[in-house]
Design a protein around this motif. Structure first.
Motif, PDB file in Angstrom:
ATOM      1  N   GLY A 367       0.800  -1.220   0.000  1.00  0.00           N
ATOM      2  CA  GLY A 367       0.000   0.000   0.000  1.00  0.00           C
ATOM      3  C   GLY A 367       0.828   1.263   0.000  1.00  0.00           C
ATOM      4  O   GLY A 367       2.047   1.223   0.119  1.00  0.00           O
TER       5      GLY A 367
ATOM      6  N   GLN B   7      -5.820  -7.192   2.868  1.00  0.00           N
ATOM      7  CA  GLN B   7      -6.093  -6.002   2.067  1.00  0.00           C
ATOM      8  C   GLN B   7      -6.009  -6.352   0.588  1.00  0.00           C
ATOM      9  O   GLN B   7      -5.073  -7.001   0.141  1.00  0.00           O
ATOM     10  CB  GLN B   7      -5.065  -4.904   2.382  1.00  0.00           C
ATOM     11  CG  GLN B   7      -5.280  -3.660   1.544  1.00  0.00           C
ATOM     12  CD  GLN B   7      -4.130  -2.655   1.657  1.00  0.00           C
ATOM     13  OE1 GLN B   7      -3.575  -2.229   0.674  1.00  0.00           O
ATOM     14  NE2 GLN B   7      -3.785  -2.288   2.858  1.00  0.00           N
ATOM     15  N   ARG B   9      -6.051  -4.452  -3.186  1.00  0.00           N
ATOM     16  CA  ARG B   9      -6.072  -3.179  -3.897  1.00  0.00           C
ATOM     17  C   ARG B   9      -6.295  -3.445  -5.372  1.00  0.00           C
ATOM     18  O   ARG B   9      -5.538  -4.204  -5.985  1.00  0.00           O
ATOM     19  CB  ARG B   9      -4.750  -2.437  -3.707  1.00  0.00           C
ATOM     20  CG  ARG B   9      -4.723  -1.507  -2.511  1.00  0.00           C
ATOM     21  CD  ARG B   9      -3.345  -0.934  -2.296  1.00  0.00           C
ATOM     22  NE  ARG B   9      -2.351  -1.958  -2.166  1.00  0.00           N
ATOM     23  CZ  ARG B   9      -1.101  -1.849  -2.620  1.00  0.00           C
ATOM     24  NH1 ARG B   9      -0.694  -0.748  -3.217  1.00  0.00           N
ATOM     25  NH2 ARG B   9      -0.250  -2.842  -2.457  1.00  0.00           N
ATOM     26  N   ARG B 196      -9.489   0.174  -2.419  1.00  0.00           N
ATOM     27  CA  ARG B 196      -9.030  -0.786  -1.419  1.00  0.00           C
ATOM     28  C   ARG B 196     -10.229  -1.511  -0.824  1.00  0.00           C
ATOM     29  O   ARG B 196     -11.281  -0.908  -0.589  1.00  0.00           O
ATOM     30  CB  ARG B 196      -8.293  -0.095  -0.265  1.00  0.00           C
ATOM     31  CG  ARG B 196      -7.071   0.699  -0.643  1.00  0.00           C
ATOM     32  CD  ARG B 196      -6.607   1.545   0.534  1.00  0.00           C
ATOM     33  NE  ARG B 196      -7.707   2.283   1.122  1.00  0.00           N
ATOM     34  CZ  ARG B 196      -7.705   2.723   2.380  1.00  0.00           C
ATOM     35  NH1 ARG B 196      -6.677   2.473   3.170  1.00  0.00           N
ATOM     36  NH2 ARG B 196      -8.734   3.400   2.830  1.00  0.00           N
ATOM     37  N   PHE B 198     -10.936  -4.418   2.375  1.00  0.00           N
ATOM     38  CA  PHE B 198     -10.329  -5.158   3.480  1.00  0.00           C
ATOM     39  C   PHE B 198     -11.296  -6.239   3.920  1.00  0.00           C
ATOM     40  O   PHE B 198     -12.485  -5.992   4.082  1.00  0.00           O
ATOM     41  CB  PHE B 198     -10.060  -4.233   4.672  1.00  0.00           C
ATOM     42  CG  PHE B 198      -9.012  -3.184   4.409  1.00  0.00           C
ATOM     43  CD1 PHE B 198      -9.342  -2.010   3.747  1.00  0.00           C
ATOM     44  CD2 PHE B 198      -7.705  -3.360   4.850  1.00  0.00           C
ATOM     45  CE1 PHE B 198      -8.384  -1.025   3.516  1.00  0.00           C
ATOM     46  CE2 PHE B 198      -6.751  -2.381   4.629  1.00  0.00           C
ATOM     47  CZ  PHE B 198      -7.076  -1.218   3.958  1.00  0.00           C
ATOM     48  N   ARG B 200     -11.837  -8.862   7.125  1.00  0.00           N
ATOM     49  CA  ARG B 200     -11.355  -8.962   8.505  1.00  0.00           C
ATOM     50  C   ARG B 200     -11.994 -10.147   9.192  1.00  0.00           C
ATOM     51  O   ARG B 200     -13.194 -10.156   9.449  1.00  0.00           O
ATOM     52  CB  ARG B 200     -11.716  -7.655   9.203  1.00  0.00           C
ATOM     53  CG  ARG B 200     -11.142  -7.456  10.551  1.00  0.00           C
ATOM     54  CD  ARG B 200     -11.942  -6.350  11.250  1.00  0.00           C
ATOM     55  NE  ARG B 200     -11.763  -6.436  12.672  1.00  0.00           N
ATOM     56  CZ  ARG B 200     -10.854  -5.741  13.361  1.00  0.00           C
ATOM     57  NH1 ARG B 200     -10.080  -4.886  12.732  1.00  0.00           N
ATOM     58  NH2 ARG B 200     -10.733  -5.890  14.644  1.00  0.00           N
ATOM     59  N   CYS B 234      -2.390  -7.914  -3.181  1.00  0.00           N
ATOM     60  CA  CYS B 234      -2.952  -8.381  -1.907  1.00  0.00           C
ATOM     61  C   CYS B 234      -1.883  -8.412  -0.857  1.00  0.00           C
ATOM     62  O   CYS B 234      -0.735  -8.734  -1.144  1.00  0.00           O
ATOM     63  CB  CYS B 234      -3.448  -9.820  -2.038  1.00  0.00           C
ATOM     64  SG  CYS B 234      -4.996  -9.940  -2.831  1.00  0.00           S
ATOM     65  N   CYS B 237      -2.376  -7.382   6.485  1.00  0.00           N
ATOM     66  CA  CYS B 237      -1.902  -6.201   7.211  1.00  0.00           C
ATOM     67  C   CYS B 237      -2.440  -6.161   8.626  1.00  0.00           C
ATOM     68  O   CYS B 237      -3.151  -7.059   9.061  1.00  0.00           O
ATOM     69  CB  CYS B 237      -2.236  -4.933   6.443  1.00  0.00           C
ATOM     70  SG  CYS B 237      -3.938  -4.820   5.981  1.00  0.00           S
ATOM     71  N   CYS B 240      -7.467  -2.241   9.709  1.00  0.00           N
ATOM     72  CA  CYS B 240      -8.258  -1.833   8.556  1.00  0.00           C
ATOM     73  C   CYS B 240      -9.278  -0.791   8.997  1.00  0.00           C
ATOM     74  O   CYS B 240      -9.579  -0.680  10.186  1.00  0.00           O
ATOM     75  CB  CYS B 240      -8.935  -3.043   7.938  1.00  0.00           C
ATOM     76  SG  CYS B 240     -10.385  -3.641   8.824  1.00  0.00           S
TER      77      CYS B 240
END
Lengths: 432, 579
Positions: A367, B7, B9, B196, B198, B200, B234, B237, B240
């Motif tokens: 990111g 994540q 993107r 983006r 996310f 979770r 991907c 992370c 979020c």
């Protein structure tokens, strides 16, 4: 004042390809060549009778407001154009990489078809045209039976050396050999490069079609079929073809207005207004191009060009060099397209917005924004050359001998015959 | 508890993925099952599949449905793109001959191996024999090579003059790129406001420590989610943004999530379809709700389920709604004919002793086209609506009956290939009706989908009149007091029938003297119910019902609820109600 970014070097690219980045992205703002606010014509689609437009619109949220956008060049179309740019760079010898061609140049009467290469064939190296072509060297062996053809058939994502050696562009734009010898099980190489152009702030316009006849011919002058030649026309009743004593009004398939000058492309055309495909005005166009590095990393090269299996350490280095060469070639394609200009279709020529140098962003894996680099045409050419040399050092050499095919005699003959029939008006089946 | 955050993107700013149940619709937000598939595909295509990554994938599938952060997205107009074909061509492939040649090559290799092993064994006689076999195999192969080569080269020669067939001329012409044939394909896509996304999942700290790194490594290798043009980056992370979608049983949106043994199912499916055959992603369905938009209480759901089996009318006369009971009875009869003996209670509505069943059973509901500006009121199809809490065995029995009926029809029409053969219902005076089952996943008419009849809503109106459980008295009495009392009694009866199907007591019921929906038919026009004249005839009324809380349908009320009477429609801005 636009920021100038450092020029992209081989080392930086190699590091990104090895795992330093998730993608290389290039976003470019464009304007119509005729100036801001000039109309452009997006591609039309069969949207149905009830649709208000034949274009593909989308209301997007940009910076908090809803803005109408229109598709100006699709992913598939952009791929073709980048391939075209690579083709012309190759023709003009600015870039050197293997390109398989089918040469019609020596075929009687159809030599004007010239050469068709893997960059122009719709399915690239897996295209049906190549399947029906023969090795130019002996004029007998079918492409898929040649050494190169068989090497391609046997290549897979887990061992893509042959494709790199003979047709590296197939690894950039993707290819699926679904109609080859292995049928549906033929190897599938996913595209690594995706590009699209949209028009932002698109407002539909109307297109008017009307014509004033320079010869000032009136609409009500009768026109007849000629007596001696029914294809020809005459306004003179004496010279007209007669049926039951009356002159036969001229009509031609595809022309409107039987018996009128408009049937022979004369006289004024009453104005008509086309509002479903009347072009659009845009605030700006946006080209987004992304080169996926995981897609390149998915390609494996366990053995080199000579067939030698590489040991683990040598292999890692070699694979990075090979993938870097592919990345360099892809970026060169993008740069070349920008240099040539974006001539999308009639009345749709776009150019980069003023003061906007091309820049490539190395998108980080986790990111955030990435570092940006510039690249000139000369720089791209040098990058490709250097990367190819790096790959060659590791044992992966791009085939230098031009890979030439000729159409099978049967194919050439059939095309000749189709043309002949179409010219004589027989060929209903071969009309475009 | 901690969280595993993945994540995604969308690198091009677009997501190109088609909805699983509608080819002309894009899917957004990305379904967890789709994301899981992308992870599995990435793991599976490695030369050596990593065991730690495998364990991580197995663990991930067993976690409860994730919460999702995904903003809204704008949908691009879905248009047909014409894609060039690759099956053109004029030369023959000679697959059979090539295969035969390969077999002869194999035979030669076998013969040579036999010779070598005989030599190694010192078997003189064996060697002589083997050498002869090898020589013979070599000769056969050489002859075959010449023959095949000849065939192939002959095929490349031009036709003699006048022998050009239209087909081969067309084929040759179509090989040229600018004349290549094209097939329409659509690529529904969206551009999300925020590229983006996310996902979770809740996880224990220990599990995260064990599986997090492997998943993280796997994630960075994912190339795309959806179509090949839908490039992503991907990564696992640490945190979020506040999720915008939450799994909740009363949610409007249905997303596909992986089941606990998803990895196994995917591997098995892959070995079958090999990425060539058409396939359906194995999955579980989870309802999701958009966080923040649902401030009202969760709707109460009726005793009838969303699990419908829908049949569309494809032949026979268009029937008015008033024939609904007749059709439902005919359909029940047909199903009973093909059902087990004794028939399941779910289907017959009778308990073992023959008495009326107390528990909810299968409702057969003909569906009318009502509530639109141009609604005709015609019946468009029939839905078999199973109770929400039905026994799995009994459900299977109903499905079996349908299967047998369809099988019988396949035999009758002598067409083995069709998945949904036309089924005939004979209705006596009303004639014949031909129905076809609507397959799950195909887009059907709005009227025939459970979504139209589900709501949820506070307000409901009758599409077909309710057959009242108790006789309310004379609704059309000239005595105002008597009529008013009858109306009140009718309204109380309706309120009770709501409770009977698990709904709360309505806050307001109003018997409607005419029709509440465009396209509906007056109660008095309906034939008597029950149809057996010896039985006590029920009074039928249309009504408007308000609940204190949102109610989720299907709402089927009154004595005729298993036969299509008392079908209610939720009132929304789109429903056309008569003033």
């Amino acid at each position: 004042m636009p920021t100038t970014h450092p020029e992209l070097t081989l080392d930086v690219l190699k590091h990104a390809v090895a795992g330093g980045a998730a993608a290389v992205r290039c976003v470019t703002r464009l304007q119509p060549a005729g100036g801001k606010g000039d109309k452009v014509f997006p591609p039309t689609y069969a949207t149905g009778e009830k649709a208000t437009t034949r274009y593909a619109f989308e209301d997007r949220r940009i910076d908090g407001t809803t803005v109408a956008t229109v598709l100006l060049d699709s992913v598939a179309s952009q791929a073709n154009r980048i391939e075209e740019s690579l083709q012309s760079a190759w023709d003009e010898e600015r870039l050197s990489f293997p390109v398989i061609t089918v040469d019609f140049g020596k075929e009687d009467k159809i030599a004007d078809l010239d050469t068709i290469s893997v960059l122009q064939a719709p399915h690239r190296i897996a295209d049906a045209l190549l399947r029906d072509s023969l090795d130019a060297a002996d004029g007998k062996t079918r492409f898929r039976d040649t050494k190169i053809g068989r090497a391609y058939t046997d290549a897979t994502v887990k061992n893509a050396t042959a494709v790199f050696t003979y047709c590296p562009t197939a690894l950039i734009f993707g290819v699926w050999d679904s109609t080859g010898p292995k049928g549906g099980l033929g190897s599938k190489f996913q595209r690594a490069l995706v590009s699209e152009i949209i028009g932002v702030g698109a407002a539909p316009g109307v297109k008017t079609a009307s014509r004033l006849d320079p010869a000032g011919i009136q609409a009500n002058v009768p026109v007849y079929h000629g007596k001696d030649n029914a294809e020809d026309w005459t306004a003179n009743e004496e010279l007209a073809l007669k049926k039951n004593g009356k002159a036969v009004a001229f009509s031609r398939k595809g022309s409107e207005g039987k018996g009128k000058p408009s049937a022979v492309n004369h006289s004024n055309i009453a104005p008509s207004i086309e509002d479903k495909a009347g072009g659009v005005t845009i605030d700006y166009a946006l080209q987004t191009t992304v080169l996926s590095l995981p897609a390149l990393r998915k390609l494996r090269f366990p053995s080199d060009g000579s067939g030698k299996t590489l040991d683990a350490k040598a292999r890692m280095e070699a694979e990075t060099s090979v993938r870097t060469a592919l990345a360099a070639l892809a970026l060169a394609g993008i740069v070349e397209q920008r240099t040539r200009g974006y001539d999308l279709r009639s009345r749709s020529l776009l150019v980069p917005e003023d003061g906007q140098p091309l820049n490539f962003e190395l998108v980080p894996a986790d990111g955030g924004d990435g570092e940006r680099y510039s690249l000139t045409t000369a720089g791209a050419s040098e990058l490709v050359r250097a990367a190819a040399t790096g790959a060659a050092t590791a044992g992966f050499v791009w085939e230098r001998t031009p890979i030439k095919l000729v159409p099978a005699a049967k194919l050439a003959d059939l095309i000749r015959e189709s043309r002949r029939r179409a010219a004589e008006g027989e060929g209903e089946e071969v009309s475009e | 508890m901690k969280a595993l955050v993945l994540q995604l993107r969308y690198l091009t700013g677009r997501c190109v993925a088609t909805a699983y149940n509608d080819r002309d619709l894009a899917e957004w937000p990305p379904h967890p099952a789709r994301v899981y598939s992308a992870l599995v595909a990435t793991w599976a295509e490695e030369e050596v599949r990593d065991e730690a990554e495998r364990a991580a994938l197995e663990w991930l599938a067993k976690l409860a449905a994730p919460r999702i952060y995904a903003t809204g997205a704008s949908h691009r107009d879905v248009v047909p793109h014409f894609v060039p074909v690759n099956d053109a061509g004029v030369l023959g492939t000679f697959e059979r001959e090539r295969e035969r040649f390969r077999k002869l090559e194999d035979a030669l290799a076998v013969a040579k191996e036999a010779e070598a092993s005989a030599r190694r064994a010192g078997d003189e006689k064996g060697v002589t024999k083997a050498t002869k076999t090898v020589a013979k195999a070599e000769k056969v192969l050489a002859d075959e090579r010449v023959k095949v080569k000849g065939l192939i080269e002959d095929d490349q020669r031009p036709y003699s003059a006048g022998k050009h067939s239209g087909v081969s001329l067309k084929g040759a012409w179509a090989l040229l790129p600018e004349h290549r044939g094209r097939q329409p394909r659509s690529f529904p896509s969206v551009s999300p406001d925020d590229s983006r996304v996310f996902l979770r999942w809740t996880a224990t700290a220990d599990d995260l420590e064990q599986h997090g790194p492997a998943l993280g490594a796997l994630a960075t290798r994912v190339i795309r989610i959806g179509h090949s043009a839908s490039l992503v980056a991907c990564a696992v992370c640490d945190d979020c943004p506040t999720p915008t979608w939450e799994p909740r049983d009363d949610g409007d949106e249905v997303l596909r999530i992986p089941g606990p043994n998803q990895l196994e199912l995917l591997l098995e499916a892959h070995s079958r379809h090999q990425e060539i055959e058409p396939r359906v992603l194995p999955c579980r369905f989870q309802r999701y709700v958009r966080v923040g938009s649902r401030l009202q209480p969760a709707p109460v759901i009726s005793a009838f389920g969303d699990d419908w089996l829908v049949f569309r009318q494809v032949g026979g006369r268009r029937l008015a709604q008033t024939s609904c009971v007749e059709i439902a009875r005919a359909m029940r009869g047909a199903l009973l004919k093909h059902a087990d003996d004794p028939p399941p209670q779910l289907l017959s509505g009778h308990a073992a002793g023959g008495e009326q069943s107390e528990v909810p059973h299968l409702a057969i509901v003909p569906l009318p086209f009502v509530g639109h500006a141009h609604a005709t009121g015609d019946l468009l199809g029939v839905a078999l609506i199973l109770p929400r809490d039905s026994d799995a065995k009994e459900r299977q029995a109903v499905l079996r009956a349908i299967g047998l009926w369809e099988d019988a029809r396949r035999l009758e029409t002598d067409d083995d290939q069709v998945d949904t053969p036309p089924l005939m219902l004979v209705l006596g005076r009303a004639g014949e009706v031909v129905l076809e089952r609507v397959e799950w996943g195909t887009s059907a008419l709005r009227t025939l989908g459970p979504a139209t009849w589900r709501g949820p809503s506070h307000s409901w109106v009758t599409a077909t009149p309710i057959a009242l459980d108790r006789n309310p008295g004379n609704l059309y009495s000239r005595e105002p007091a008597e009529a008013a009392a009858a109306f009140e009694a009718a309204e109380r009866s309706i309120a009770t029938s709501c409770e009977r199907i698990g709904l709360p007591l309505p806050s307001y019921v109003q018997v409607h003297p005419s029709v509440p929906l465009v396209g509906a038919v007056k109660a008095r026009t309906y034939p008597p119910f029950p149809t057996d004249p010896k039985k006590h005839q029920r009074v039928k009324v249309h009504a408007r019902i308000e609940f204190p809380v949102p109610v989720a349908g299907p709402v089927l009320l009154g004595a005729g609820r298993y036969y299509g009477l008392g079908l209610c429609c939720p009132v929304s801005e789109k429903t056309r109600v008569q003033p």
